[in-house]
Write an enzyme that holds these catalytic residues in place. Structure first.
Site, PDB file in Angstrom:
ATOM      1  NE  ARG A 128      -3.731  -1.363   0.120  1.00 35.24           N
ATOM      2  CZ  ARG A 128      -4.846  -1.733   0.729  1.00 35.24           C
ATOM      3  NH1 ARG A 128      -4.809  -2.652   1.654  1.00 35.24           N
ATOM      4  NH2 ARG A 128      -5.999  -1.202   0.404  1.00 35.24           N
ATOM      5  CD  GLN A 133      -2.151   6.301  -3.645  1.00 36.97           C
ATOM      6  OE1 GLN A 133      -1.512   7.111  -4.293  1.00 36.97           O
ATOM      7  NE2 GLN A 133      -2.860   6.626  -2.604  1.00 36.97           N
ATOM      8  CG  ASP A 136      -4.151  -0.779  -3.515  1.00 32.59           C
ATOM      9  OD1 ASP A 136      -4.694  -1.896  -3.429  1.00 32.59           O
ATOM     10  OD2 ASP A 136      -3.965  -0.039  -2.538  1.00 32.59           O
ATOM     11  CB  SER A 139      -7.266   0.755  -2.926  1.00 33.53           C
ATOM     12  OG  SER A 139      -6.446   0.670  -1.806  1.00 33.53           O
ATOM     13  CE1 TYR A 234      -4.167  -4.195   4.532  1.00 30.70           C
ATOM     14  CE2 TYR A 234      -1.812  -4.584   4.459  1.00 30.70           C
ATOM     15  CZ  TYR A 234      -3.007  -4.425   3.812  1.00 30.70           C
ATOM     16  OH  TYR A 234      -3.063  -4.503   2.441  1.00 30.70           O
TER      17      TYR A 234
HETATM   18  P1  NAD Z   1      -8.667  -3.483   5.833  1.00 31.20           P
HETATM   19  O1  NAD Z   1      -9.602  -3.898   4.750  1.00 31.20           O
HETATM   20  O2  NAD Z   1      -7.533  -4.391   6.187  1.00 31.20           O
HETATM   21  O3  NAD Z   1      -9.521  -3.229   7.165  1.00 31.20           O
HETATM   22  C1  NAD Z   1     -10.598  -2.300   7.173  1.00 31.20           C
HETATM   23  C2  NAD Z   1     -10.530  -1.452   8.401  1.00 31.20           C
HETATM   24  O4  NAD Z   1     -10.966  -2.206   9.535  1.00 31.20           O
HETATM   25  C3  NAD Z   1      -9.132  -0.932   8.741  1.00 31.20           C
HETATM   26  O5  NAD Z   1      -9.188   0.467   8.787  1.00 31.20           O
HETATM   27  C4  NAD Z   1      -8.859  -1.556  10.116  1.00 31.20           C
HETATM   28  O6  NAD Z   1      -8.101  -0.701  10.946  1.00 31.20           O
HETATM   29  C5  NAD Z   1     -10.253  -1.761  10.665  1.00 31.20           C
HETATM   30  N1  NAD Z   1     -10.396  -2.731  11.760  1.00 31.20           N
HETATM   31  C6  NAD Z   1      -9.783  -3.924  11.949  1.00 31.20           C
HETATM   32  N2  NAD Z   1     -10.228  -4.523  13.072  1.00 31.20           N
HETATM   33  C7  NAD Z   1     -11.169  -3.692  13.598  1.00 31.20           C
HETATM   34  C8  NAD Z   1     -12.015  -3.754  14.742  1.00 31.20           C
HETATM   35  N3  NAD Z   1     -11.971  -4.774  15.592  1.00 31.20           N
HETATM   36  N4  NAD Z   1     -12.868  -2.719  14.980  1.00 31.20           N
HETATM   37  C9  NAD Z   1     -12.905  -1.670  14.128  1.00 31.20           C
HETATM   38  N5  NAD Z   1     -12.143  -1.546  13.027  1.00 31.20           N
HETATM   39  C10 NAD Z   1     -11.273  -2.547  12.773  1.00 31.20           C
HETATM   40  O7  NAD Z   1      -8.096  -2.049   5.553  1.00 31.20           O
HETATM   41  P2  NAD Z   1      -7.797  -1.347   4.153  1.00 31.20           P
HETATM   42  O8  NAD Z   1      -8.960  -0.555   3.757  1.00 31.20           O
HETATM   43  O9  NAD Z   1      -7.273  -2.353   3.207  1.00 31.20           O
HETATM   44  O10 NAD Z   1      -6.651  -0.358   4.578  1.00 31.20           O
HETATM   45  C11 NAD Z   1      -5.502  -0.855   5.277  1.00 31.20           C
HETATM   46  C12 NAD Z   1      -4.460   0.218   5.393  1.00 31.20           C
HETATM   47  O11 NAD Z   1      -3.852   0.508   4.175  1.00 31.20           O
HETATM   48  C13 NAD Z   1      -4.990   1.542   5.915  1.00 31.20           C
HETATM   49  O12 NAD Z   1      -4.021   2.092   6.772  1.00 31.20           O
HETATM   50  C14 NAD Z   1      -5.114   2.370   4.683  1.00 31.20           C
HETATM   51  O13 NAD Z   1      -5.058   3.764   4.933  1.00 31.20           O
HETATM   52  C15 NAD Z   1      -3.865   1.907   3.966  1.00 31.20           C
HETATM   53  N6  NAD Z   1      -3.907   2.135   2.517  1.00 31.20           N
HETATM   54  C16 NAD Z   1      -2.848   2.801   1.959  1.00 31.20           C
HETATM   55  C17 NAD Z   1      -2.839   2.995   0.594  1.00 31.20           C
HETATM   56  C18 NAD Z   1      -1.682   3.700  -0.028  1.00 31.20           C
HETATM   57  O14 NAD Z   1      -0.918   4.359   0.654  1.00 31.20           O
HETATM   58  N7  NAD Z   1      -1.489   3.542  -1.309  1.00 31.20           N
HETATM   59  C19 NAD Z   1      -3.877   2.533  -0.189  1.00 31.20           C
HETATM   60  C20 NAD Z   1      -4.940   1.862   0.424  1.00 31.20           C
HETATM   61  C21 NAD Z   1      -4.926   1.651   1.794  1.00 31.20           C
END
Ligand code: NAD
Length: 385
Positions: A128, A133, A136, A139, A234
């Protein structure tokens, strides 16, 4: 250089679920053709995303029926999911296979790809990072999932999302509670806000509070001590004590919500169960809960994978495959991710895929090569299973 795009609807229908997305659009076929790459598209591959064979042909693709000869001569097989065993057996050694290979939960498939000497690139393992991006797929598909989940919930709610003041009475705005504010959760918050709902959200990563608020949502503050996140951003798994405190603290928010959308995931592991049947019973009859994680284990007790169930008079939507509900948008985004990924690494004369394990994107996402599983995280996960 030759790339093959499969008709995945045809194969997946045998397994009960019909895949509606495709790994290429006529637009990405046009881009590949312009850089001199030959694209084979299996007949009717884009039909369920509403792209016809003639559109792919007009963009430069050759529409084919699969044969040993065609499959055996391609350099890259680009899929949405994993290819089926028959197609794998037709590929030549060292062909690059790209897709949502679901590596943590499909070890036998990954071992098969390794044993067949194929180079497997799993889009879930793309880091990520800013550079990655544009490729990805997690996303792109999660953003659409966030939108779809709100639209589904709105369809099942026996009320409306915006406030409506009329001479016949006033309807208050719906209360929407989003648990998990990652990519899907943030998009769900934005969509519910646009429809006029009052939105509350919670995530174990406190860093996202600001993002929730910038979309007009409120962030539920719960003190459960240290939570943190992995180096990739994550969420980390909570302790049992933290889980109990959290479930207790969220009860009131859930009980007073018209719609709850759960998007909590733990990378490479089963998602946490966040809502018990007992908590569901506190909600108003007719309320709606959408369990984004239903297909992979579920955030909601009793949610049925692939189905819509009524539990304690609450409609619990566990349909899954969210982005497919808007298959053309999902295909457009996924096909762009695939084009951007290949375009980043294809170069030279003759054109070829430059496979370097010094590149951080490939080091993480290429999981089999030269007859072996190459990703350390995966090797550890398989060893500890
Ligand atoms: P994910 O699908 O793994 O999880 C969804 C959300 O659920 C996350 O925000 C996580 O913190 C939350 N979560 C987990 N357990 C939980 C609980 N018990 N109660 C409440 N919430 C809970 O997450 P994602 O959408 O794939 O994103 C993961 C990370 O990657 C994030 O930090 C996001 O900002 C980052 N990201 C970065 C980029 C980039 O920089 N290019 C792109 C996409 C995502």
């Amino acid at each position: 250089m030759k790339i093959l795009i499969l008709n995945e609807a045809k194969r997946s229908s045998m397994l009960g679920h019909v895949e509606r997305r495709c790994a290429a659009t006529p637009a990405t076929v046009g881009k590949f053709s312009r850089i001199g790459i030959t694209i084979y598209v299996e007949r009717d591959a884009g039909l369920l995303s509403h792209y016809t064979d003639s559109e792919y042909e007009a963009a430069g693709a050759t529409v084919v029926a699969l044969s040993d000869e065609i499959v055996g001569e391609v350099d890259v097989l680009a899929c949405v999911n994993s290819p089926d065993e028959k197609t794998i057996s037709m590929l030549s050694a060292s062909t690059i296979v790209i897709g949502h290979l679901d590596p943590f939960f499909q070890p036998s498939m990954i071992n098969k790809l390794a044993a067949s000497n194929l180079t497997a690139l799993s889009v879930e393992m793309i880091p990520r990072s800013s550079r990655a991006q544009k490729m990805d797929a997690l996303s792109s598909q999660a953003s659409l999932a966030g939108y779809v989940m709100v639209m589904k919930a709105a369809n099942y709610l026996p009320s409306i999302l915006p406030m409506m003041m009329t001479p016949s009475g006033t309807i208050k705005p719906a209360k929407v509670f989003v648990i998990g504010a990652g990519v899907a959760g943030l998009q769900a918050i934005a969509t519910a806000k646009r429809l006029g709902a009052n939105v509350l959200a919670y995530d174990t990563r406190p860093v996202v509070a600001e993002q929730v608020e910038s979309l007009g949502g409120k962030f539920l503050k719960v003190d459960i001590g240290e939570t943190g996140q992995t180096k990739d951003g994550y969420a980390k798994e909570l302790t049992d004590e933290q889980k109990r405190t959290l479930a207790e603290a969220q009860k009131e928010a859930i009980a007073t919500s018209d719609i709850v959308i759960t998007t909590a995931q733990l990378f490479g592991r089963k998602p946490p169960v966040l809502i018990s049947k007992e908590t569901l019973s506190l909600m108003k009859p007719g309320s709606v809960v959408v369990d984004m994680a239903a297909l992979s284990g579920g955030n909601v007790e009793g949610s049925e994978p692939g189905k819509i169930a009524v539990i304690e008079q609450v409609t619990v939507i566990g349909s899954g495959n969210w982005s497919e509900e808007v298959s053309r948008a999902a295909t457009d985004m996924y096909a762009n991710n695939i084009f951007n990924l290949l375009d980043e690494f294809i170069s030279g004369e003759p054109l070829h895929f430059e496979l370097s394990f010094d590149d951080e994107i490939l080091a993480s996402s290429v999981i089999t090569h030269d007859g072996k599983i190459t990703n350390e995280t995966l090797i550890k996960a398989y060893e500890s299973a």
